[in-house]
Design an enzyme around this catalytic site. Structure first.
Site, PDB file in Angstrom:
ATOM      1  N   THR A   4      26.769  52.759  39.279  1.00 54.66           N
ATOM      2  CA  THR A   4      27.587  53.919  38.957  1.00 54.66           C
ATOM      3  C   THR A   4      28.832  53.470  38.214  1.00 54.66           C
ATOM      4  OG1 THR A   4      26.794  55.005  40.938  1.00 54.66           O
ATOM      5  CG2 THR A   4      28.785  55.919  39.911  1.00 54.66           C
TER       6      THR A   4
ATOM      7  N   CYS B  83      47.296  19.688  39.655  1.00 56.09           N
ATOM      8  CA  CYS B  83      47.668  20.024  41.028  1.00 56.09           C
ATOM      9  C   CYS B  83      47.474  21.487  41.353  1.00 56.09           C
ATOM     10  CB  CYS B  83      49.133  19.672  41.290  1.00 56.09           C
ATOM     11  SG  CYS B  83      49.422  17.918  41.206  1.00 56.09           S
TER      12      CYS B  83
ATOM     13  N   GLN C 120      41.710  37.969  25.230  1.00 59.15           N
ATOM     14  CA  GLN C 120      43.128  37.824  24.871  1.00 59.15           C
ATOM     15  C   GLN C 120      43.442  38.342  23.474  1.00 59.15           C
ATOM     16  OE1 GLN C 120      45.499  36.637  26.900  1.00 59.15           O
ATOM     17  NE2 GLN C 120      44.196  35.902  28.553  1.00 59.15           N
TER      18      GLN C 120
END
Lengths: 214, 385
Positions: free
Chosen positions: B233, B324, B175
């Site tokens: 790769t 929640c 960040q």
């Protein structure tokens, strides 16, 4: 993570039915707590002759599921007798909404629990039942544990045979031993909190100890 | 307003990437001209990114994500340290799970883990850090700028302590990079994780700076790519895109950060004018130690997921620290680490801006938030009388 809510859940969330309070309710109860992010207060007006629920209002603190389950239960409750509603199955709200994500099934349990608690309050106020303490029995504990939902699967921990043992002490201490089995251990804390919250409510329980292991 | 989750890719970045999908699609390990062309593109990208943090090109490796970079750094240093009897790790209470979880796993495998507490704004106490370091310490990993509450740690001070004590210092700057100062030499940083998709670059690529001289134990095996540390790769188009995003980010650093800071302050003031709210993270005189694009507000008496969904219906994207909405149904450990009660954590919303947000958008967001909060408070069982 996207919640995968059904259209019905979102509809009840956007436009919840029967939100509000009733002054001088015939029955009132609050289930859940702000600590766990889920709380519901149910207010009832009951016809004393027919025992039909004339009015149900609710106030809720919680997520979209919490609001939607309360709303859909309020629609189901109005016009039905309290005797009928006492038999309501804990997954009724989830079913009426077309299903809930496993981590949200406990909201359906909360909504039905709150309604039943409000009915119990009505019966107490009416003198239909007395406030005698029900003995603290193994069955009483198992009945409460049956309402604890495994959030990974959305099914009760009793049905999933996750409850290994329950020990009830004479001093009102209840020890509950849980096996996680294949359930991800990140849910251990939530399951432990839910067990504690449900068992604590049983009259006579002074302390709850939860031991979880694989 | 959820740019700390991810950002749009700049059109210039996409343009830079495209040829590497259809024309210059060589495998950089190949000996022929197509391979050489691809390898040159990676080298150029490496140099651009190294310059941006005051490092040398050979000290930058590309990974598949910042999470992967964290894993390579943390497991790499820990397992190397273990060989020399160093089995102690130090970190903070507000790490991103991409750094915290590897360290938690190492703890289960026998490492000792010290988690430094933070104050009410998210800052660690550097004296505590100094006292926690002992002869068995293999690594100090402290997040540069927190993704939820925007706290920017004093890397210079932390780096100085670690360098003096001879302990490797890693920081997750997913960040922080291009939003606040990051200079590996001035800040005595040994390893830093960099993120592409949070700075208008593509997803699917990250980078890890490893100071020359630091020895990592390999965590992946395969080919010798990325200085024999990260086989596989290379994702050439994404690497090229990442570097372009960094180039633009550094070029526009002053103007971007000033723009975001001013909008952030306007947003915070507007949201705090709603009753029963408070700001989480650095405030007051510490605002300059807060990410210029981050606002985290608790709206009391209502719940985060309900707020997020309601705002989403108004075309506004934000995120929440509510239990929640989390995987494990626990409130954000960052909010509990700064001392928020559970109910306040449940009602917390993160707004994170980008260079593209406008004053009009901020005004709209404030207005709609106010309406959503009012509506949810009318439903709430928790509003005290």
């Amino acid at each position: 993570m996207a919640m995968q809510y059904t259209k019905k859940v979102l509809e009840h969330f956007r436009h919840p039915r029967n939100v509000g309070e009733i002054k001088n309710p015939d029955g009132v109860a609050t289930e859940g707590s702000p600590l766990c992010g889920d709380m519901l207060t149910v207010y009832l007006k009951v016809d004393p002759k027919t025992h039909k629920v004339k009015k149900m209002k609710f106030k809720s603190y919680g997520c979209a599921s919490n609001i939607a389950t309360a709303s859909v239960i309020s629609e189901k409750a109005i016009g039905r007798t309290i005797e009928e509603l006492e038999k309501m199955d804990y997954l009724t709200a989830a079913r009426e909404l077309g299903g809930l994500p496993p981590v949200k099934v406990h909201c359906s349990v909360l909504a039905v629990n709150a309604l039943k608690a409000a009915i119990r309050d009505y019966k107490l106020k009416q003198g239909l039942i007395s406030k005698e303490e029900t003995p603290l029995t193994h069955d009483a504990v198992m009945n409460e544990l049956a309402k604890v939902i495994n959030p990974e699967i959305g099914i009760s921990i009793v049905r999933l045979k996750m409850v290994r043992n329950v020990k009830i002490g004479k001093d009102g201490t209840v020890a509950v031993y849980i096996s996680l089995g294949n359930t991800d251990e990140k849910f251990a804390e939530n399951i432990s909190e839910e067990v504690e919250e449900h068992v604590r409510k049983i009259p006579g329980v002074k302390k709850v100890r939860v031991a979880i292991r694989k | 307003m959820d740019n700390s989750a991810t950002t749009c890719v700049l059109p210039d970045v996409v343009r830079e990437m495209l040829p590497y999908y259809t024309k210059k699609y060589g495998n950089p390990s190949s000996l022929h001209y197509l391979g050489e062309e691809a390898e040159n593109a990676i080298t150029k990208a490496r140099t651009t990114i190294a310059k941006a943090i005051n490092a040398s090109a050979s000290e930058i490796i590309f990974t598949g994500s910042a999470t992967e970079a964290n894993n390579i750094a943390i497991y790499g240093i820990a397992l190397a340290g273990k060989k020399n009897g160093k089995t102690h790790l130090i970190t903070s209470a507000i790490e991103h799970s991409a750094a915290l979880n590897p360290m938690k796993r190492l703890e289960k495998q026998g490492f000792e883990l010290t988690i430094l507490p933070v104050d009410s704004e998210g800052f660690i106490d550097t004296t505590r850090l100094e006292n926690a370091i002992n002869e068995k310490t293999a690594l100090v990993s402290i997040i540069h700028a927190n993704h939820e509450i925007g706290t920017i740690q004093n890397l210079r001070e932390i780096g100085k302590i670690c360098r003096e004590k001879g302990v490797p210092f890693h920081t997750d700057s997913a960040q922080g990079f291009t939003k606040t100062e990051l200079d590996v030499k001035a800040q005595n940083i040994d390893m830093v994780t960099l993120n592409s998709h949070k700075i208008h670059g593509p997803k699917g690529v990250g980078a890890l700076y490893i100071r020359s001289g630091i020895k990592l134990e390999k965590v992946f095996d395969g080919g010798p790519q990325e200085f024999d540390i990260r086989p596989g790769t290379e994702n050439v188009p994404a690497i090229v895109g990442f570097a372009k995003a960094v180039e633009i980010g550094m070029r526009d650093y002053e103007q971007n950060t000033a723009h975001m800071r001013s909008l952030r302050n306007m947003l915070i003031d507007g949201l705090l004018s709603i009753e029963n709210t408070h700001l989480n993270g650095p405030k007051g005189k510490n605002m300059d130690k807060r990410l210029p694009n981050n606002a985290n507000i608790t709206f009391k008496y209502i719940e985060g997921e309900a707020i997020v969904l309601s705002l989403s219906m108004h075309g506004i994207c934000v995120s929440t620290g509510s239990a929640c909405s989390s995987h494990a149904l626990q409130p954000s450990h960052i909010l509990t680490a700064i001392g928020l009660r559970h109910e306040d954590a449940h009602g917390s919303i993160r707004y994170s801006l980008s260079r593209f947000n406008t004053k009009e958008e901020v005004e709209y967001v404030i207005e709609k938030t106010r309406a959503v909060v009012e509506k949810l408070r009318k439903i709430s069982a928790f509003v005290p009388q």
